[in-house]
Design an enzyme around this catalytic site. Structure first.
Site, PDB file in Angstrom:
ATOM      1  N   GLU A 175       0.837  -1.218   0.000  1.00 52.52           N
ATOM      2  CA  GLU A 175       0.000   0.000   0.000  1.00 52.52           C
ATOM      3  C   GLU A 175       0.863   1.256   0.000  1.00 52.52           C
ATOM      4  OE1 GLU A 175      -2.731  -0.567   3.319  1.00 52.52           O
ATOM      5  OE2 GLU A 175      -4.076  -1.703   2.047  1.00 52.52           O
ATOM      6  N   GLU A 366      -5.403  -8.207  -1.374  1.00 49.04           N
ATOM      7  CA  GLU A 366      -6.073  -8.041  -0.074  1.00 49.04           C
ATOM      8  C   GLU A 366      -7.529  -7.705  -0.309  1.00 49.04           C
ATOM      9  OE1 GLU A 366      -4.603  -5.562   3.097  1.00 49.04           O
ATOM     10  OE2 GLU A 366      -2.519  -5.911   2.477  1.00 49.04           O
TER      11      GLU A 366
HETATM   12  C1  BG6 Z   1      -4.395  -3.100   4.826  1.00 42.15           C
HETATM   13  C2  BG6 Z   1      -3.031  -3.548   5.306  1.00 42.15           C
HETATM   14  O1  BG6 Z   1      -4.451  -1.722   4.900  1.00 42.15           O
HETATM   15  O2  BG6 Z   1      -5.506  -3.464   5.545  1.00 42.15           O
HETATM   16  C3  BG6 Z   1      -3.041  -4.737   6.238  1.00 42.15           C
HETATM   17  O3  BG6 Z   1      -2.180  -3.818   4.224  1.00 42.15           O
HETATM   18  C4  BG6 Z   1      -4.214  -4.607   7.180  1.00 42.15           C
HETATM   19  O4  BG6 Z   1      -1.810  -4.793   6.896  1.00 42.15           O
HETATM   20  C5  BG6 Z   1      -5.489  -4.614   6.362  1.00 42.15           C
HETATM   21  O5  BG6 Z   1      -4.238  -5.567   8.182  1.00 42.15           O
HETATM   22  C6  BG6 Z   1      -6.758  -4.599   7.194  1.00 42.15           C
HETATM   23  O6  BG6 Z   1      -6.707  -3.566   8.114  1.00 42.15           O
HETATM   24  P1  BG6 Z   1      -6.968  -3.825   9.651  1.00 42.15           P
HETATM   25  O7  BG6 Z   1      -6.727  -2.559  10.317  1.00 42.15           O
HETATM   26  O8  BG6 Z   1      -8.364  -4.296   9.760  1.00 42.15           O
HETATM   27  O9  BG6 Z   1      -5.987  -4.868  10.051  1.00 42.15           O
END
Ligand code: BG6
Length: 472
Positions: A175, A366
């Site tokens: 990101e 993701e």
């Molecule tokens: C993304 C990141 O922004 O979102 C991850 O690359 C992160 O590291 C994921 O875990 C989800 O966010 P969160 O805060 O729910 O863990």
């Protein structure tokens, strides 16, 4: 209705995604140095601590460091074709600026790769996932310092030489567009009062050059490796149909797209140079930097969790609770318990936007639903009935299928947190994303035992049928 024919191409890379600091634990074992995560016990909800504190769940996380074989066997049982994980920079170069790498750290990832190969699972490796060595933050000011380009280059070369023949897919920075929003977590930049926009954009430039250098090195030492950039994808809707709102959306979108534009086109776009000029920012860009930037990526990867709205009206410019990009809440959408807006169709929109714009293979690395889970007993077996997660993932995957049907070359999908892990923004374990439940609680208690959730079998079936069982 169930699809009878799947839009997903043969060989589509189904899998799951994680990051070292959120799963490994063993924060000071076998020579590992500290990273910025070791001093962020509450994620983005409170400032860093001077040193690691016992309330920081990431110090032990889910102890993947000692459970990797068991966990990878579970991923294999689901039929994973690919597993995304990051390498902790401070496990390899404990201070970030060490002359020689830490062999014990390198050997750990050899073992992980052995295990993946045993099960025929492809590795997708992130070089830097919110884990800048703490020494680089404290002694250099993180990525504001140009010297980090060379330090990262040494790190990238070490990994590409060591694992380049075993790892096909690489991501340079997780990101990367988060840097301007969360400087410390994203880029090890101390958030002091002296920090200026000039510093932030200079740091962005350093990361972009470092990313391009990693691509250049890969071409030299690992010719079969495919290098991708990784950006937060966030469709932005105008809050009203006014042209002013549409223009505001375009400007905000540009501030994100710039990262992908540089990675895919090898130079800064005009709208970005204009924005810098209007902000009074003069970036220090050398001729060598310009040359480096022409090493463009093989594919574009991105995270997708939610969309946002935007407006030109300052009175309506309210920041939502969502992820690190913020954004105005969209009144037409529902949210998760953490205020993240749920918008499957937004995923089809970004797939189309990125494909139309960049014409590079896309990898969704993701996507997922953070929720509180209840461990229950079903016929003597402990599990979680996570129908809400299945619904979220199903609806998003249906839209991935739509994007593919629209003509986009989408090569894979790794859902976030395929095994429960510590949240990045809130540093909680109770914000769970996994197909596999890990018995660890926010207060640090728990046996670390793993249990399959209902979504485990659901995802296994989606993979087995190459998406044909998704409910459109
Ligand atoms: C993304 C990141 O922004 O979102 C991850 O690359 C992160 O590291 C994921 O875990 C989800 O966010 P969160 O805060 O729910 O863990």
């Amino acid at each position: 209705m169930t699809n009878t024919t799947s839009p997903f191409p043969e060989g589509f890379l189904w899998g799951g995604a994680t990051a070292a600091n959120q799963i490994e634990g063993a924060y000071n074992q076998d020579g590992k140095g500290l990273s910025v995560q070791d001093v962020l016990p509450h994620g983005l909800r409170s400032p860093r601590t001077p040193a690691p504190t016992p309330d920081n769940l990431k110090l032990e996380a889910i102890d993947f460091y000692h459970h990797y074989a068991e966990d990878i066997a579970l991923f294999a049982e689901m039929g994973f074709k690919v597993f995304r994980f990051s390498i902790a920079w401070s496990r390899i170069f404990p201070n970030g600026d060490d002359k020689e790498p830490n062999e014990a750290g390198l050997a750990f990832y050899d073992r992980v790769l052995d295990e993946l190969e045993k099960h025929g699972i492809e590795a997708l490796v992130t070089l830097s996932h919110y884990e800048t060595p703490l020494h680089l933050a404290d002694a250099y000011g993180g990525w504001t310092d140009r010297r980090l380009i060379n330090l990262y280059e040494r790190y990238a070369r070490t990994l590409l030489e060591r694992y380049g023949s075993r790892v096909k897919y690489w991501l340079t920075f997780n990101e990367i567009n988060s840097l301007v929003h969360e400087p410390f977590m994203s880029a090890g930049i101390p958030e002091t009062e002296q920090l200026t926009e000039q510093d932030l954009y200079q740091a962005m430039h350093h990361e972009l050059v470092a990313s391009a250098r990693a691509t250049r090195i890969a071409r030299e030492v690992a010719p079969n490796a495919k290098i991708g950039c990784m950006i937060i994808a966030m469709p932005i809707y105008p809050l009203s149909p006014s042209p002013q709102d549409a223009a505001a959306v375009m400007d905000l979108d540009h501030s994100n797209l710039a990262f992908g534009d540089v990675h895919t086109r090898g130079a800064y776009p005009g709208y970005f140079l204009r924005a810098m000029k209007e902000k009074g920012i003069e970036l220090n860009i050398t001729d060598e930097d310009r040359k480096d930037l022409t090493n463009t990526v093989d594919f574009v990867s991105f995270s997708y969790y939610q969309s946002v709205a935007h407006t030109s009206d300052p009175a309506k410019l309210i920041r939502g609770e969502g992820n690190i990009m913020g954004g105005v809440p969209n009144p037409t959408l529902e949210t998760s318990e953490w205020g993240w807006q749920i918008d499957p169709i937004g995923l089809r929109l970004v797939i189309n936007q990125f494909w139309d714009r960049w014409q590079k293979p896309l990898f969704i690395v993701e996507n997922g639903f953070g929720a509180k889970d209840q461990l229950v007993d079903v016929n003597g077996v402990k599990t979680v009935i996570d129908d809400y997660r299945i619904a979220y993932l199903n609806d998003h995957l249906v839209q991935v299928g739509e994007g593919i049907a629209d003509g986009a070359d989408v090569i894979g999908y790794t859902s976030w947190g395929c095994i429960d892990l510590v949240s990045a923004t809130t540093a909680q374990l109770s914000k769970r994303y996994g197909y596999i439940y890990v018995d660890r609680n926010d207060d640090g208690t728990g046996s670390l035992e793993r249990f399959k959730k209902k979504s485990f079998d659901w995802y296994a079936e989606v993979i087995r049928t190459n998406g044909a069982t998704l409910q459109g």
